[in-house]
Motif scaffolding. Structure first.
Motif, PDB file in Angstrom:
ATOM      1  N   THR A   1      76.366  41.424  81.387  1.00 52.62           N
ATOM      2  CA  THR A   1      75.912  42.543  80.571  1.00 52.62           C
ATOM      3  C   THR A   1      77.029  43.559  80.414  1.00 52.62           C
ATOM      4  N   PHE A   2      77.304  43.960  79.167  1.00 54.02           N
ATOM      5  CA  PHE A   2      78.208  45.065  78.877  1.00 54.02           C
ATOM      6  C   PHE A   2      77.349  46.239  78.440  1.00 54.02           C
TER       7      PHE A   2
ATOM      8  N   LYS B   1      67.470  32.620  72.135  1.00 47.63           N
ATOM      9  CA  LYS B   1      67.060  33.996  71.874  1.00 47.63           C
ATOM     10  C   LYS B   1      68.249  34.782  71.349  1.00 47.63           C
ATOM     11  N   LEU B   2      68.063  35.471  70.227  1.00 46.07           N
ATOM     12  CA  LEU B   2      69.106  36.302  69.636  1.00 46.07           C
ATOM     13  C   LEU B   2      68.511  37.657  69.266  1.00 46.07           C
ATOM     14  N   VAL B   3      69.152  38.728  69.760  1.00 46.08           N
ATOM     15  CA  VAL B   3      68.745  40.086  69.432  1.00 46.08           C
ATOM     16  C   VAL B   3      69.926  40.770  68.752  1.00 46.08           C
ATOM     17  N   ILE B   4      69.735  41.179  67.493  1.00 42.16           N
ATOM     18  CA  ILE B   4      70.781  41.867  66.738  1.00 42.16           C
ATOM     19  C   ILE B   4      70.369  43.327  66.646  1.00 42.16           C
ATOM     20  N   GLY B   5      70.961  44.170  67.485  1.00 45.07           N
ATOM     21  CA  GLY B   5      70.537  45.554  67.606  1.00 45.07           C
ATOM     22  C   GLY B   5      71.323  46.523  66.751  1.00 45.07           C
ATOM     23  N   HIS B   6      71.612  46.158  65.540  1.00 46.67           N
ATOM     24  CA  HIS B   6      72.269  47.049  64.583  1.00 46.67           C
ATOM     25  C   HIS B   6      71.978  46.500  63.192  1.00 46.67           C
ATOM     26  N   ASP B   7      72.232  47.281  62.165  1.00 50.48           N
ATOM     27  CA  ASP B   7      71.903  46.812  60.817  1.00 50.48           C
ATOM     28  C   ASP B   7      73.116  46.805  59.899  1.00 50.48           C
TER      29      ASP B   7
ATOM     30  N   ARG C   1      94.088  33.114  74.181  1.00 49.38           N
ATOM     31  CA  ARG C   1      93.517  32.027  74.968  1.00 49.38           C
ATOM     32  C   ARG C   1      92.072  32.375  75.263  1.00 49.38           C
ATOM     33  N   THR C   2      91.172  31.448  75.024  1.00 51.31           N
ATOM     34  CA  THR C   2      89.764  31.735  75.276  1.00 51.31           C
ATOM     35  C   THR C   2      89.411  31.396  76.720  1.00 51.31           C
ATOM     36  N   LEU C   3      88.502  32.177  77.256  1.00 47.75           N
ATOM     37  CA  LEU C   3      87.987  31.950  78.598  1.00 47.75           C
ATOM     38  C   LEU C   3      86.664  31.203  78.489  1.00 47.75           C
ATOM     39  N   VAL C   4      86.576  30.062  79.142  1.00 47.44           N
ATOM     40  CA  VAL C   4      85.362  29.254  79.112  1.00 47.44           C
ATOM     41  C   VAL C   4      84.538  29.544  80.365  1.00 47.44           C
ATOM     42  N   LEU C   5      83.319  29.997  80.170  1.00 46.62           N
ATOM     43  CA  LEU C   5      82.368  30.176  81.267  1.00 46.62           C
ATOM     44  C   LEU C   5      81.247  29.171  81.051  1.00 46.62           C
ATOM     45  N   SER C   6      81.345  28.063  81.731  1.00 54.55           N
ATOM     46  CA  SER C   6      80.499  26.909  81.421  1.00 54.55           C
ATOM     47  C   SER C   6      79.042  27.085  81.801  1.00 54.55           C
ATOM     48  N   ASN C   7      78.743  28.007  82.751  1.00 50.90           N
ATOM     49  CA  ASN C   7      77.377  28.130  83.245  1.00 50.90           C
ATOM     50  C   ASN C   7      76.643  29.353  82.714  1.00 50.90           C
ATOM     51  N   LEU C   8      77.336  30.213  81.988  1.00 47.94           N
ATOM     52  CA  LEU C   8      76.725  31.465  81.560  1.00 47.94           C
ATOM     53  C   LEU C   8      75.669  31.217  80.487  1.00 47.94           C
ATOM     54  N   THR C   9      74.443  31.677  80.742  1.00 51.75           N
ATOM     55  CA  THR C   9      73.326  31.429  79.829  1.00 51.75           C
ATOM     56  C   THR C   9      72.858  32.681  79.093  1.00 51.75           C
ATOM     57  N   CYS C  10      73.286  33.871  79.561  1.00 45.91           N
ATOM     58  CA  CYS C  10      72.806  35.108  78.934  1.00 45.91           C
ATOM     59  C   CYS C  10      73.950  36.115  78.842  1.00 45.91           C
ATOM     60  N   MET C  11      74.203  36.625  77.628  1.00 47.62           N
ATOM     61  CA  MET C  11      75.222  37.650  77.386  1.00 47.62           C
ATOM     62  C   MET C  11      74.562  38.817  76.676  1.00 47.62           C
TER      63      MET C  11
ATOM     64  N   LEU D   1      81.249  30.063  75.385  1.00 47.88           N
ATOM     65  CA  LEU D   1      80.074  29.985  76.253  1.00 47.88           C
ATOM     66  C   LEU D   1      79.188  28.824  75.804  1.00 47.88           C
ATOM     67  N   PRO D   2      79.491  27.617  76.206  1.00 44.71           N
ATOM     68  CA  PRO D   2      78.773  26.440  75.700  1.00 44.71           C
ATOM     69  C   PRO D   2      77.347  26.302  76.206  1.00 44.71           C
ATOM     70  N   ALA D   3      76.958  27.063  77.246  1.00 45.49           N
ATOM     71  CA  ALA D   3      75.597  26.961  77.777  1.00 45.49           C
ATOM     72  C   ALA D   3      74.733  28.166  77.403  1.00 45.49           C
ATOM     73  N   LEU D   4      75.231  29.045  76.529  1.00 45.86           N
ATOM     74  CA  LEU D   4      74.550  30.309  76.218  1.00 45.86           C
ATOM     75  C   LEU D   4      73.178  30.062  75.591  1.00 45.86           C
ATOM     76  N   GLN D   5      72.155  30.702  76.158  1.00 43.93           N
ATOM     77  CA  GLN D   5      70.791  30.572  75.643  1.00 43.93           C
ATOM     78  C   GLN D   5      70.242  31.886  75.076  1.00 43.93           C
ATOM     79  N   ALA D   6      70.803  33.020  75.517  1.00 44.39           N
ATOM     80  CA  ALA D   6      70.315  34.321  75.046  1.00 44.39           C
ATOM     81  C   ALA D   6      71.501  35.229  74.769  1.00 44.39           C
TER      82      ALA D   6
END
Length: 422
Positions: free
Chosen positions: A206-207, A284-290, A222-232, A253-258
């Motif tokens: 969470t940021f 799950k995707l939340v877009i908190g701006h318009d 260079r991209t950083l791969v976080l293979s297990n991260l499911t929520c950002m 983030l190949p495992a991202l679910q939210a």
């Protein structure tokens, strides 16, 4: 007696008075200590908790912990439990789980070390705000293998941790935030990436209200791969300040679910490339701006056909085209959508297009929510009846404007009177 002799006598008497007061203070201190010890013993004798099995009394103590990570305060558990009687102190110190979580506003290495020692081999949850020092980082790194949850705030804290050597192999959740959004106190993307690299098995990141600047060279990205991260999550802080999304350009983030995109502006190309690069099984995707148009949204959403839950803020033109796409492309435009929430920035939804979209998607779509801070006009009787029927058929529909819930399929709703033409 001479004046000189009287002065000497006065000095002697003053010294005796001071000595007597010191003896009285020491005696009073001893008496208070004896009273406290006797009170603790009396409390132990009268205390029903002392007669309970240790497993039960320990569970009761756990229920005394605050909802959030406790701070080391005398009036808050677990520190409070040490000040009742000797029996309670022994119970509290023997229950290692009581000491697994701590939040420090001005971190002190000695307090942190003592807390961790009492937790023994349990997994740890730590929130560090301002005042992080080298000594505190040393303590944190000493217990790095036990750390499960970590929250760090203040740009200086992030810099300290970015420079620390070692990793957190068991870290599952990480929050990187700032109490105030200030471009003059921004943290570099490289430092954020350095912190993320210390947590190769991270599950959730969470940021929160974090001002970032890109101090990388995009020619050598260079991209950083976080293979297990499911929520950002990109969330606002307590003052409503949003984070920036610059770091997305450097993540895979190949495992991202939210994904919670509540940043202050969206860089369409970065978000698009991120989704293309990661190909995540996003649900799950939340877009908190318009601040986007439908062309951009269409590009993002077609890259995540697994999407089940969508929340977004949007304006008129985006909403119109979005409902058209839902109706005309049910097989390739978010085909698995089940739960849809739209926060509208202007006025009425396009009722007829909305009805068409909900009718086409009714076999899969389970819930639709539309809210706006403006007054809503009512749809025609035919459209209102059709929406009412969809609600009766099981689609949970909720439409509300300023001061009025226009439609709620879980209760009596929607007057049959259409609004008069102006």
């Amino acid at each position: 007696m001479s004046a000189k002799e009287l002065e000497a006598l006065i000095d002697e008497i003053s010294a005796n008075i001071a000595a007597q007061r010191e003896r009285e203070r020491e005696l009073l201190k001893q008496l208070l200590h004896s009273k406290s010890a006797a009170q603790r013993q009396l409390n132990s004798l009268r205390d029903p908790v002392a007669r309970l099995p240790l497993e039960i009394s320990s569970e009761i103590f756990l229920r005394c912990l605050p909802d959030h990570s406790p701070k080391p305060r005398a009036r808050t558990a677990p520190m409070l439990l040490l000040n009742i009687c000797q029996t309670w102190t022994q119970i509290a110190l023997s229950n290692s789980i009581l000491w697994t979580s701590i939040a420090l506003n001005f971190p002190a290495a000695e307090i942190l070390r003592l807390w961790f020692e009492r937790a023994r081999n349990e997994t740890l949850s730590v929130t560090l705000r301002s005042g992080l020092s080298t000594a505190v980082v040393d303590v944190v790194m000493r217990y790095a293998t036990q750390l499960k949850h970590l929250g760090i705030y203040d740009e200086e804290n992030i810099d300290f941790l970015a420079r620390a050597e070692g990793i957190f192999p068991c870290l599952q959740t990480l929050t990187i935030g700032s109490a105030f959004y200030d471009d003059d106190l921004s943290v570099g993307v490289l430092d954020v990436l350095a912190v993320l690299r210390t947590a190769p098995n991270l599950l959730e990141c969470t940021f929160r209200g974090l001002s970032m600047y890109d101090n990388t060279s995009r020619w050598t990205r260079r991209t950083l791969v976080l293979s297990n991260l499911t929520c950002m999550k990109f969330e606002p802080n307590a003052d409503g300040d949003f984070s920036r999304n610059d770091v997305l350009a450097y993540l895979e983030l190949p495992a991202l679910q939210a994904l919670f995109c509540c940043f202050n502006s969206v860089q369409n190309n970065d978000l698009l490339l991120f989704l293309q690069r990661s190909s995540p099984p996003l649900q799950k995707l939340v877009i908190g701006h318009d601040r986007f148009n439908f062309v951009e949204a269409d590009q993002w959403l077609r890259l995540v056909p697994t999407l089940v839950h969508l929340e977004m803020e949007a304006r008129d033109s985006v909403v119109d085209e979005f409902f058209v796409a839902l109706a005309e492309s049910p097989s390739d435009f978010i085909p698995n959508l089940q739960d849809l929430t739209i926060q509208h920035k202007l006025h009425d939804p396009p009722y007829e297009t909305l009805l068409r979209a909900l009718s086409v998607r009714r076999t899969r779509l389970a819930a639709f929510k539309f809210t706006t801070s403006y007054p809503l006009s009512r749809p025609s009787v035919d459209v209102g009846d059709a929406l009412r029927q969809l609600g009766a058929d099981g689609v949970k529909i909720y439409i509300a404007g300023a001061r009025e819930v226009l439609l709620d399929s879980t209760s009596e709703f929607l007057s049959r009177e259409p609004i008069a033409d102006s």
